[in-house]
Design a protein around this motif. Structure first.
Motif, PDB file in Angstrom:
ATOM      1  N   SER A 116       0.832  -1.215   0.000  1.00 29.24           N
ATOM      2  CA  SER A 116       0.000   0.000   0.000  1.00 29.24           C
ATOM      3  C   SER A 116       0.859   1.256   0.000  1.00 29.24           C
ATOM      4  CB  SER A 116      -0.923   0.006   1.210  1.00 29.24           C
ATOM      5  OG  SER A 116      -1.842  -1.042   1.129  1.00 29.24           O
TER       6      SER A 116
ATOM      7  N   GLN B 135       2.331   1.672  -3.415  1.00 29.20           N
ATOM      8  CA  GLN B 135       1.308   2.110  -4.362  1.00 29.20           C
ATOM      9  C   GLN B 135       1.007   3.602  -4.184  1.00 29.20           C
ATOM     10  OE1 GLN B 135      -2.454   0.143  -3.919  1.00 29.20           O
ATOM     11  NE2 GLN B 135      -3.285   0.987  -5.814  1.00 29.20           N
ATOM     12  N   LEU B 136       0.904   4.050  -2.937  1.00 26.43           N
ATOM     13  CA  LEU B 136       0.658   5.471  -2.685  1.00 26.43           C
ATOM     14  C   LEU B 136       1.831   6.330  -3.152  1.00 26.43           C
ATOM     15  CD1 LEU B 136      -1.013   5.350   0.835  1.00 26.43           C
ATOM     16  CD2 LEU B 136      -2.076   6.013  -1.321  1.00 26.43           C
TER      17      LEU B 136
ATOM     18  N   SER C  57       1.687   6.508  -6.901  1.00 27.39           N
ATOM     19  CA  SER C  57       0.568   7.359  -7.298  1.00 27.39           C
ATOM     20  C   SER C  57       0.928   8.833  -7.120  1.00 27.39           C
ATOM     21  CB  SER C  57      -0.665   7.000  -6.475  1.00 27.39           C
ATOM     22  OG  SER C  57      -1.713   7.873  -6.756  1.00 27.39           O
ATOM     23  N   LEU C  58       1.539   9.163  -5.996  1.00 27.24           N
ATOM     24  CA  LEU C  58       1.949  10.545  -5.746  1.00 27.24           C
ATOM     25  C   LEU C  58       2.969  10.989  -6.781  1.00 27.24           C
ATOM     26  CD1 LEU C  58       2.024  13.109  -3.967  1.00 27.24           C
ATOM     27  CD2 LEU C  58       3.820  11.993  -2.666  1.00 27.24           C
ATOM     28  N   THR C  59       3.914  10.127  -7.095  1.00 30.67           N
ATOM     29  CA  THR C  59       4.941  10.456  -8.075  1.00 30.67           C
ATOM     30  C   THR C  59       4.331  10.720  -9.444  1.00 30.67           C
ATOM     31  OG1 THR C  59       6.540   9.095  -6.880  1.00 30.67           O
ATOM     32  CG2 THR C  59       7.083   9.658  -9.146  1.00 30.67           C
ATOM     33  N   SER C  60       3.388   9.897  -9.848  1.00 28.03           N
ATOM     34  CA  SER C  60       2.766  10.102 -11.164  1.00 28.03           C
ATOM     35  C   SER C  60       1.924  11.371 -11.179  1.00 28.03           C
ATOM     36  CB  SER C  60       1.933   8.886 -11.564  1.00 28.03           C
ATOM     37  OG  SER C  60       0.841   8.731 -10.697  1.00 28.03           O
ATOM     38  N   GLN C  61       1.269  11.707 -10.064  1.00 25.29           N
ATOM     39  CA  GLN C  61       0.492  12.939 -10.010  1.00 25.29           C
ATOM     40  C   GLN C  61       1.392  14.168 -10.081  1.00 25.29           C
ATOM     41  OE1 GLN C  61      -2.117  12.831  -6.626  1.00 25.29           O
ATOM     42  NE2 GLN C  61      -3.199  11.024  -7.362  1.00 25.29           N
TER      43      GLN C  61
END
Length: 103
Positions: free
Chosen positions: A75, A78-79, A82-86
Motif C-alpha cells: 500500500s 502504491q501510494l 501514485s503521488l509520483t505520477s500525479q
C-alpha cells in the motif's frame, strides 16, 4: 523493515536579526538543481519502496513475514507511485502552460 518517505525538514525563511548583506538570493540554476535533487531523492525512495515490497513478498512465500506486513508495504509503495505520477502530471501541465504563453 518499512521505511516511511521522509521529506526534508522545513527551514526558516528569514531570521529577524539578519542583515541584508547576509541574505543572498539563490540563482535560478541553484533552484533548478535543488528541485532536481529533490525529485531524484523522491524517485529513489519510490524505487526503494518497490524493492522492499518484492523482498517482503519473497519472505512471505518462505513464511518469514506476516501477510499484513506485505500488504502495508504494498500500500505504501502504491501510494508513493501514485503521488509520483500525479506530481509528474502537474509538472507536465505546468510546462505545457508555459509553452503556450505568448512572449
Amino acid at each position: 523493515m518499512i521505511q516511511p518517505l521522509q521529506l526534508n525538514q522545513v527551514q526558516l525563511v528569514s531570521k529577524p536579526f539578519e542583515t541584508n548583506a547576509a541574505k543572498q538570493a539563490a540563482t535560478p540554476a541553484e533552484f533548478t538543481q535543488s528541485f532536481g535533487q529533490y525529485l531524484e531523492q523522491a524517485l529513489n525512495s519510490v524505487s526503494a519502496q518497490e524493492k522492499n515490497v518484492h523482498t517482503l513478498n519473497d519472505k512471505f512465500m518462505i513464511g518469514e513475514v506476516d501477510a499484513s506486513e506485505v500488504l502495508i508495504a504494498a500500500s505504501q509503495a502504491q501510494l508513493g507511485l501514485s503521488l509520483t505520477s500525479q506530481v509528474r502530471n502537474k509538472v507536465v501541465e505546468a510546462y505545457q502552460e508555459i509553452m503556450r504563453m505568448q512572449v
